[in-house]
Scaffold this motif. Sequence first.
Motif, PDB file in Angstrom:
ATOM      1  N   UNK A 101       7.826  -1.189   0.882  1.00 27.80           N
ATOM      2  CA  UNK A 101       6.585  -1.601   0.234  1.00 27.80           C
ATOM      3  C   UNK A 101       5.448  -1.338   1.212  1.00 27.80           C
ATOM      4  N   UNK A 102       4.457  -0.548   0.778  1.00 29.73           N
ATOM      5  CA  UNK A 102       3.301  -0.297   1.654  1.00 29.73           C
ATOM      6  C   UNK A 102       2.044  -0.770   0.937  1.00 29.73           C
ATOM      7  N   UNK A 103       1.005  -1.127   1.709  1.00 28.99           N
ATOM      8  CA  UNK A 103      -0.216  -1.600   1.052  1.00 28.99           C
ATOM      9  C   UNK A 103      -0.942  -0.416   0.424  1.00 28.99           C
ATOM     10  N   UNK A 104      -1.853  -0.700  -0.517  1.00 29.06           N
ATOM     11  CA  UNK A 104      -2.350   0.328  -1.425  1.00 29.06           C
ATOM     12  C   UNK A 104      -3.047   1.514  -0.748  1.00 29.06           C
ATOM     13  N   UNK A 105      -3.613   1.317   0.439  1.00 26.60           N
ATOM     14  CA  UNK A 105      -4.350   2.428   1.043  1.00 26.60           C
ATOM     15  C   UNK A 105      -3.477   3.335   1.894  1.00 26.60           C
ATOM     16  N   UNK A 106      -2.190   3.020   1.985  1.00 28.95           N
ATOM     17  CA  UNK A 106      -1.359   3.773   2.916  1.00 28.95           C
ATOM     18  C   UNK A 106      -0.226   4.528   2.246  1.00 28.95           C
ATOM     19  N   UNK A 107      -0.417   4.894   0.971  1.00 30.58           N
ATOM     20  CA  UNK A 107       0.680   5.582   0.299  1.00 30.58           C
ATOM     21  C   UNK A 107       0.764   7.019   0.771  1.00 30.58           C
ATOM     22  N   UNK A 108       1.926   7.441   1.297  1.00 23.59           N
ATOM     23  CA  UNK A 108       2.092   8.848   1.658  1.00 23.59           C
ATOM     24  C   UNK A 108       2.363   9.660   0.396  1.00 23.59           C
ATOM     25  N   UNK A 109       2.016  10.928   0.410  1.00 27.59           N
ATOM     26  CA  UNK A 109       2.253  11.788  -0.745  1.00 27.59           C
ATOM     27  C   UNK A 109       3.730  12.124  -0.888  1.00 27.59           C
ATOM     28  N   UNK A 110       4.113  12.535  -2.100  1.00 32.43           N
ATOM     29  CA  UNK A 110       5.495  12.951  -2.339  1.00 32.43           C
ATOM     30  C   UNK A 110       5.804  14.156  -1.448  1.00 32.43           C
ATOM     31  N   UNK A 111       7.009  14.143  -0.880  1.00 29.97           N
ATOM     32  CA  UNK A 111       7.419  15.279  -0.040  1.00 29.97           C
ATOM     33  C   UNK A 111       7.015  15.128   1.413  1.00 29.97           C
ATOM     34  N   UNK A 112       6.213  14.129   1.728  1.00 28.13           N
ATOM     35  CA  UNK A 112       5.793  13.927   3.118  1.00 28.13           C
ATOM     36  C   UNK A 112       6.976  13.524   3.978  1.00 28.13           C
ATOM     37  N   UNK A 113       7.003  14.028   5.202  1.00 22.26           N
ATOM     38  CA  UNK A 113       8.033  13.601   6.140  1.00 22.26           C
ATOM     39  C   UNK A 113       7.546  12.338   6.833  1.00 22.26           C
ATOM     40  N   UNK A 114       8.353  11.276   6.817  1.00 20.80           N
ATOM     41  CA  UNK A 114       7.904   9.980   7.352  1.00 20.80           C
ATOM     42  C   UNK A 114       8.988   9.333   8.193  1.00 20.80           C
ATOM     43  N   UNK A 115       8.589   8.308   8.912  1.00 18.54           N
ATOM     44  CA  UNK A 115       9.535   7.474   9.669  1.00 18.54           C
ATOM     45  C   UNK A 115       9.398   6.043   9.193  1.00 18.54           C
TER      46      UNK A 115
END
Lengths: 306, 289, 359
Positions: C325-339
């Motif tokens: 769950x992330x807060x509304x301003x921090x949504x990464x886009x689909x396909x983004x590489x994340x940790x």
Amino acid sequence: MPAPAAGTGPSRAVVDDGDVAGLGKARAMAFLAPALLLISLFLVFPALWTLYLGLTNYRLSGSAAKNPQFVGVDNYINALSDDRFFNSLGLTLLFVFGSAVIGQSALGFAIAWTMTRVRKSVRAVVEFFVLLAWIIPSSVTTFLWYAMLDRSNGTLNAMLSTGNTAWLLDYPLQSIIVFNTWVGTAFSMLLFSSALASVPPSQLESARMVGAGAWAQFRDVVFPHIRGHVLTNTLLITLWTFNTFTPYLLTAGGPDDRSNILPIFIYRLALNDGALGQGSAISLIMIIINLVIATVYLRLLKERKS
Amino acid sequence: MTAVQGSTSTTRPESRQMLRHFLGLMGKSVFTALVLAFFVIPVLWLVFAPFDAHPGLNVKLPEFTFNNFKVLLDNPTAIASLGNSLILALGSMVVVLVLGSLASYSLSRVKIPGRDLLLYTLLLLSSIITGTAAMVPTFLLMVKLGLIDSQFGVILVLSGGILPTVIFILKDFMDSTPKSYEESARLYGAKPLRILWDVVIPLARPGLATIAVWAVVQVWGNFLVPYILLRSPSKSPAAVVMYTFYTEGGQPNLALISAFSLLFSIPVVAMYFFVNRRYGFRFHGGIKS
Amino acid sequence: MASITTRSLIKEYPGGVRGVDEMDVTIHDGEFFALLGPSGCGKTTLLRTIAGLEKSTSGSIKIGDREVTNMEPGQRRVAMVFQDYALFPHMSISDNIAYPLKIQKVAKAERHSRAEEVGDKLSLQGLLERRPGQLSGGQQQRVALARAVTSRPDVFLFDEPLSNLDARLRLEARTFLKKLQLDLGVTTVFVTHDQAEALALADRIAIMRSGKMQQLGTPREVFQRPANTFVASFVGSTSMNLLKGNVADGGVMIGHQKVALPADAVGRVGDGQEITWGARPEYLDISLDPVHGGLEGTVTVSENLGASALITVELTGSGEPVQVVVSEDHEPGIGTRVWVTFEPRRTLLFDAEGLRIGD
Ligand SMILES: Nc1ncnc2c1ncn2[C@@H]1O[C@H](COP(=O)(O)OP(=O)(O)O)[C@@H](O)[C@H]1O
Ligand SMILES: [Mg+2]
């Protein structure tokens, strides 16, 4: 009204065995007893007694009334070698076949089917009158037909310009068949109406969408839905028609036994002529035939439930 | 598809379809008309003759009069017979309602040993032991019990005959009422009879009303049982008296018969349609209710 | 007012289904106690057995210091609100509310005034002469409560009393119920299959599964320290991420990625042990830059939850999904590489049987 409980599971099995009010077995039996007593005395006992009476030479009056003799299966042998009995049985079969299987069933279905495709007001009027025939007490409906079929003033002769045809004398069996169809069609009509109403419109629409005609719609969508009802209906109305006494009020079995169906035969034999033993033997034959029809019916009901 | 093929293959089915539609409409209308004629014409006599100054056996528009009802009121047998019908109908109704509701409630709520078998047997019996099939032993039984020519006897026989069906329908009805009502009352400490009176009976009222009307309709029109069990004309119900009016001797008195038929028919027809409007038709083993 | 104690309580239905299986619970005096579990786990059975509407197969039930195991339901001084409310449709609201008093043979005038008094408390003014059928669902629910209150019971038993209300009304009724219980201080057992309802209302929650108790604790305990994987996935509005792995080198290997041991589990596991690693989506975060000790993956789905978003990340290598769950301003886009990052003290370890490791 509060919504019925959902998800609470079947709330049976309360305190031992589903007894929600804590009635207890003893009290439950006490509640049940009066009804069972009445049924045993006036329904079950007579039926069992028929068995015994059929084996005696019981008569309404005379010496055999005081001291009935045990005559074994004589009554049954007499019945089975009596032309009057076979005449009556044959008439009964024709009567049941003509007025129940053909008359009520077919006409009832035809009406139910047609009424799905006419205006609501027309449907209401037709259904009202069909039902009326069913509800009006039988001694009144028989008189209405007695008047209809009268030789010199009857409406039927006037309508058909058939002169002075004495329908009840010349065509007694046909008359009671038409009469019984008239009286009983309502049941088949209602049953088939509700069966037809249970056909999901979406299925009919899908059939129509792929271009099925009226016949194809009936065969592929409607018939599978009502098949069970056809059988139920046939069995029930067969049972009732087989046991109806009402034609007695129209023809009293005559003339010359030509409309002497079994119920009337029994009445005349046992209570008019006083041959109670012989009448009982034939009653038992009737009960057995009833039993066969009813068992098939109940079997079907059970199958449908499971 | 080419244009030529297209035009031929659309016009012909179209006209055929119109023809079929037309024939369907014709068939439907003719059939409806015939059905109406078949069911309406016999009943017309019942509508016209009672108000006709010179009623005949044929159906005709009446020369309007109420005189036939005066003839009826002046006939003590006829009036008494309607009273007798009422006695038989209400008597049987009370018997089946009281016995039927007690029995069906226990059957619905307490698992008495052999309950399912009992219900099955009841249903079977009520359909095979009909008034006609059992008339001989019933008649003899009533002779032995000294209940020939007794209205009470007729009530007992009629009630015994319809009770199984009544129990069946009422049990069905009670089965379908949620048990949480009774449980709720029980939690507050209500005793079984109290629950029956406070909760079960009021909740079953629509079912009881249906059964009451049904029982009345059944008994009101019944001919056979009173015909064989009652002797004196003064005790006979309308169903039997009606029959004697047109079979016993001489010219039937059509003024009397027509008014009598109408008065005799109206109550059941009214009750029937009342119940139907309130609760709809249901099919319980083929009962008219 | 009274506590409720069950000892080795068993309710077996004909046919052998155990609705309640060896239940030992103590519900404290004045407590708001929730029975939580999926449909069919035996909550209703337990409630009805306490009420006496079901006869227990074995074991005992005490209410206060009264042994009620074989007592008639009407003598146990309990009041129950049914899921369908069971308001008598043929009685007015006033008569419904006063019905327990009628049984107690209280005089009519007194019944009336008591019904009015209770009706006032439950905001039923002006409805007392109506029939249940003329009331809305929320009003019917309050009438059912009022009837329960009138009988002045030692214990309230509620069987999913809110489940027939629509979502918004349910929240209102929930607050109302909580306040009412606080006011009256009557011991209350509340059955629900909705974990949010249980967390919001209860002082303590018992979680059931197949007739057996899984965990008993405060909402906080149940949420943060679930006793097993069943409770972990049942409680919480988004269910806990549960990933299979094993212990290696003082850490947990999930696929070929390594994360730190949860604080609780330190010193309680050995190398090579098969475990399940658990973390609530609310306690996870996402970083766009490589983070040591984080789980690497690719965003595949993003679901908007209003003020926050539920992100599904497919782990590199194993391909297992992890929800964050992330807060509304921090949504990464689909396909983004994340940790995916977390605090080790917010993660849990379960053993091969699914039981949580730690105290
Ligand atoms: N009267 C009954 N007879 C047999 N089994 C029942 C009966 N009532 C409930 N059960 C069974 O007992 C289990 C628990 O049911 P229940 O207490 O209604 O669950 P819940 O309220 O948690 O949904 C279920 O498996 C259900 O099928
Ligand atoms: Mg439940």
